[in-house]
Scaffold this motif. Structure first.
Motif, PDB file in Angstrom:
ATOM      1  N   THR A   8       0.832  -1.205   0.000  1.00 40.68           N
ATOM      2  CA  THR A   8       0.000   0.000   0.000  1.00 40.68           C
ATOM      3  C   THR A   8       0.865   1.253   0.000  1.00 40.68           C
ATOM      4  O   THR A   8       0.642   2.181  -0.784  1.00 40.68           O
ATOM      5  CB  THR A   8      -0.948   0.005   1.227  1.00 40.68           C
ATOM      6  N   LEU A   9       1.864   1.293   0.854  1.00 38.03           N
ATOM      7  CA  LEU A   9       2.725   2.459   1.010  1.00 38.03           C
ATOM      8  C   LEU A   9       3.463   2.811  -0.276  1.00 38.03           C
ATOM      9  O   LEU A   9       3.617   3.981  -0.622  1.00 38.03           O
ATOM     10  CB  LEU A   9       3.729   2.192   2.133  1.00 38.03           C
ATOM     11  N   PHE A  10       3.898   1.796  -1.003  1.00 36.93           N
ATOM     12  CA  PHE A  10       4.697   2.023  -2.204  1.00 36.93           C
ATOM     13  C   PHE A  10       3.946   1.699  -3.489  1.00 36.93           C
ATOM     14  O   PHE A  10       4.564   1.549  -4.541  1.00 36.93           O
ATOM     15  CB  PHE A  10       6.003   1.232  -2.128  1.00 36.93           C
ATOM     16  N   ASN A  11       2.625   1.590  -3.408  1.00 39.56           N
ATOM     17  CA  ASN A  11       1.815   1.269  -4.580  1.00 39.56           C
ATOM     18  C   ASN A  11       2.428   0.069  -5.309  1.00 39.56           C
ATOM     19  O   ASN A  11       2.715   0.113  -6.497  1.00 39.56           O
ATOM     20  CB  ASN A  11       1.701   2.494  -5.504  1.00 39.56           C
ATOM     21  N   GLY A  12       2.622  -1.007  -4.540  1.00 35.93           N
ATOM     22  CA  GLY A  12       3.354  -2.157  -5.041  1.00 35.93           C
ATOM     23  C   GLY A  12       2.488  -3.265  -5.610  1.00 35.93           C
ATOM     24  O   GLY A  12       1.317  -3.410  -5.268  1.00 35.93           O
ATOM     25  N   THR A  13       3.115  -4.041  -6.490  1.00 29.72           N
ATOM     26  CA  THR A  13       2.498  -5.220  -7.099  1.00 29.72           C
ATOM     27  C   THR A  13       3.564  -6.312  -7.218  1.00 29.72           C
ATOM     28  O   THR A  13       4.747  -6.067  -7.017  1.00 29.72           O
ATOM     29  CB  THR A  13       1.936  -4.922  -8.500  1.00 29.72           C
ATOM     30  N   ASN A  14       3.130  -7.492  -7.597  1.00 30.34           N
ATOM     31  CA  ASN A  14       4.032  -8.607  -7.920  1.00 30.34           C
ATOM     32  C   ASN A  14       4.927  -9.020  -6.760  1.00 30.34           C
ATOM     33  O   ASN A  14       6.114  -9.265  -6.935  1.00 30.34           O
ATOM     34  CB  ASN A  14       4.891  -8.283  -9.148  1.00 30.34           C
ATOM     35  N   TRP A  15       4.359  -9.111  -5.550  1.00 30.00           N
ATOM     36  CA  TRP A  15       5.101  -9.558  -4.373  1.00 30.00           C
ATOM     37  C   TRP A  15       5.636 -10.957  -4.616  1.00 30.00           C
ATOM     38  O   TRP A  15       4.917 -11.846  -5.051  1.00 30.00           O
ATOM     39  CB  TRP A  15       4.158  -9.547  -3.173  1.00 30.00           C
ATOM     40  N   GLU A  16       6.921 -11.148  -4.355  1.00 31.45           N
ATOM     41  CA  GLU A  16       7.537 -12.464  -4.491  1.00 31.45           C
ATOM     42  C   GLU A  16       8.452 -12.704  -3.295  1.00 31.45           C
ATOM     43  O   GLU A  16       9.316 -11.872  -2.990  1.00 31.45           O
ATOM     44  CB  GLU A  16       8.349 -12.539  -5.781  1.00 31.45           C
ATOM     45  N   GLU A  17       8.246 -13.805  -2.618  1.00 32.18           N
ATOM     46  CA  GLU A  17       9.130 -14.185  -1.514  1.00 32.18           C
ATOM     47  C   GLU A  17       9.828 -15.468  -1.906  1.00 32.18           C
ATOM     48  O   GLU A  17       9.192 -16.465  -2.242  1.00 32.18           O
ATOM     49  CB  GLU A  17       8.340 -14.377  -0.216  1.00 32.18           C
ATOM     50  N   THR A  18      11.153 -15.431  -1.899  1.00 35.52           N
ATOM     51  CA  THR A  18      11.980 -16.586  -2.225  1.00 35.52           C
ATOM     52  C   THR A  18      12.915 -16.862  -1.052  1.00 35.52           C
ATOM     53  O   THR A  18      12.944 -16.106  -0.080  1.00 35.52           O
ATOM     54  CB  THR A  18      12.818 -16.343  -3.494  1.00 35.52           C
ATOM     55  N   SER A  19      13.719 -17.887  -1.181  1.00 37.61           N
ATOM     56  CA  SER A  19      14.699 -18.166  -0.131  1.00 37.61           C
ATOM     57  C   SER A  19      15.752 -17.062  -0.049  1.00 37.61           C
ATOM     58  O   SER A  19      16.402 -16.891   0.980  1.00 37.61           O
ATOM     59  CB  SER A  19      15.369 -19.516  -0.372  1.00 37.61           C
ATOM     60  N   GLY A  20      15.907 -16.287  -1.106  1.00 37.89           N
ATOM     61  CA  GLY A  20      16.897 -15.204  -1.136  1.00 37.89           C
ATOM     62  C   GLY A  20      16.389 -13.871  -0.628  1.00 37.89           C
ATOM     63  O   GLY A  20      17.171 -12.967  -0.340  1.00 37.89           O
ATOM     64  N   GLY A  21      15.073 -13.722  -0.516  1.00 38.89           N
ATOM     65  CA  GLY A  21      14.547 -12.443  -0.048  1.00 38.89           C
ATOM     66  C   GLY A  21      13.148 -12.173  -0.556  1.00 38.89           C
ATOM     67  O   GLY A  21      12.460 -13.060  -1.052  1.00 38.89           O
ATOM     68  N   ILE A  22      12.764 -10.917  -0.452  1.00 34.57           N
ATOM     69  CA  ILE A  22      11.442 -10.455  -0.860  1.00 34.57           C
ATOM     70  C   ILE A  22      11.613  -9.374  -1.916  1.00 34.57           C
ATOM     71  O   ILE A  22      12.494  -8.511  -1.800  1.00 34.57           O
ATOM     72  CB  ILE A  22      10.663  -9.917   0.351  1.00 34.57           C
ATOM     73  N   TYR A  23      10.748  -9.417  -2.913  1.00 33.64           N
ATOM     74  CA  TYR A  23      10.839  -8.484  -4.042  1.00 33.64           C
ATOM     75  C   TYR A  23       9.437  -8.060  -4.448  1.00 33.64           C
ATOM     76  O   TYR A  23       8.508  -8.862  -4.408  1.00 33.64           O
ATOM     77  CB  TYR A  23      11.521  -9.170  -5.238  1.00 33.64           C
ATOM     78  N   PHE A  24       9.288  -6.799  -4.835  1.00 34.77           N
ATOM     79  CA  PHE A  24       8.037  -6.339  -5.420  1.00 34.77           C
ATOM     80  C   PHE A  24       8.315  -5.134  -6.297  1.00 34.77           C
ATOM     81  O   PHE A  24       9.375  -4.517  -6.220  1.00 34.77           O
ATOM     82  CB  PHE A  24       6.958  -6.054  -4.361  1.00 34.77           C
ATOM     83  N   THR A  25       7.355  -4.826  -7.151  1.00 29.59           N
ATOM     84  CA  THR A  25       7.456  -3.684  -8.050  1.00 29.59           C
ATOM     85  C   THR A  25       6.608  -2.549  -7.516  1.00 29.59           C
ATOM     86  O   THR A  25       5.439  -2.738  -7.188  1.00 29.59           O
ATOM     87  CB  THR A  25       6.964  -4.059  -9.464  1.00 29.59           C
ATOM     88  N   SER A  26       7.211  -1.381  -7.413  1.00 29.74           N
ATOM     89  CA  SER A  26       6.509  -0.180  -6.976  1.00 29.74           C
ATOM     90  C   SER A  26       6.167   0.659  -8.196  1.00 29.74           C
ATOM     91  O   SER A  26       6.927   0.706  -9.169  1.00 29.74           O
ATOM     92  CB  SER A  26       7.407   0.632  -6.036  1.00 29.74           C
ATOM     93  N   HIS A  27       5.029   1.302  -8.130  1.00 29.36           N
ATOM     94  CA  HIS A  27       4.616   2.196  -9.211  1.00 29.36           C
ATOM     95  C   HIS A  27       4.550   3.609  -8.640  1.00 29.36           C
ATOM     96  O   HIS A  27       3.486   4.133  -8.342  1.00 29.36           O
ATOM     97  CB  HIS A  27       3.262   1.757  -9.771  1.00 29.36           C
ATOM     98  N   MET A  28       5.741   4.182  -8.452  1.00 29.28           N
ATOM     99  CA  MET A  28       5.860   5.532  -7.906  1.00 29.28           C
ATOM    100  C   MET A  28       6.705   6.370  -8.851  1.00 29.28           C
ATOM    101  O   MET A  28       7.445   5.837  -9.669  1.00 29.28           O
ATOM    102  CB  MET A  28       6.506   5.503  -6.518  1.00 29.28           C
ATOM    103  N   LEU A  29       6.607   7.671  -8.710  1.00 25.32           N
ATOM    104  CA  LEU A  29       7.395   8.603  -9.516  1.00 25.32           C
ATOM    105  C   LEU A  29       7.157   8.380 -11.009  1.00 25.32           C
ATOM    106  O   LEU A  29       8.053   8.553 -11.827  1.00 25.32           O
ATOM    107  CB  LEU A  29       8.886   8.491  -9.195  1.00 25.32           C
TER     108      LEU A  29
END
Length: 133
Positions: A8-29
C-alpha cells in the motif's frame, strides 16, 4: 512492516518471496521501481521501522534527486540520463540502511548499476557502489 502495508505504502504489485529475499514492483514517480529485501522473509521485515518506510515513501522523489546529485558529483552531466530503477535493502547492512540503484548501461562485464547508500536519517553516502550483473 508487513506485506500489505508495504504494498500500500509504495503502490506495489508482484510480491515475491523466495529463499533469497522479498521483491516487489513499486509504481511511484511515474515509473516502475523494483524493491528488493535481500535476506529478509516476511517475519524479519518487522525489524525495519515503519517510520523509516513511511518517510522513505514520502521523500522518495527528494532522495532520488539527492542520489542523482551525488552521482553527478562523480560523473558530471551523465547523471541526467539515469533513472531510479531499484530500492535495495540487504539484511547484512552492506547498503547502509538502504540504497537507491540506477542502471548505468552495459559494460564489458555486464549490466552496470550505480548505487547510493543511505543511513537511518536518510543521509546519502558520498561513496558510490558499482555493481555488475
Amino acid at each position: 512492516m508487513y506485506k500489505d502495508k508495504l504494498l500500500t505504502l509504495f503502490n506495489g504489485t508482484n510480491w515475491e518471496e523466495t529463499s533469497g529475499g522479498i521483491y516487489f514492483t513499486s509504481h511511484m514517480l511515474s515509473k516502475k521501481v523494483l524493491f528488493s529485501f535481500t535476506g529478509y522473509n516476511e517475519d524479519s521485515l518487522s525489524n525495519i521501522k515503519e517510520s523509516l518506510m513511511t518517510k522513505l515513501s514520502a521523500e522518495l522523489e527528494t532522495l532520488d534527486n539527492l542520489a542523482l546529485q551525488t552521482i553527478k558529483e562523480k560523473f558530471n552531466d551523465k547523471a541526467k540520463e539515469l533513472e531510479l530503477t531499484d530500492v535495495m535493502f540487504d539484511i547484512s547492512g552492506c547498503y547502509g540502511t538502504f540504497a537507491l540503484g540506477y542502471y548505468a548501461g552495459e559494460s564489458h562485464a555486464g549490466e552496470l548499476y550505480l548505487l547510493v547508500k543511505f543511513d537511518d536519517e536518510l543521509n546519502a553516502d558520498k561513496d558510490l557502489i558499482y555493481e555488475v550483473y
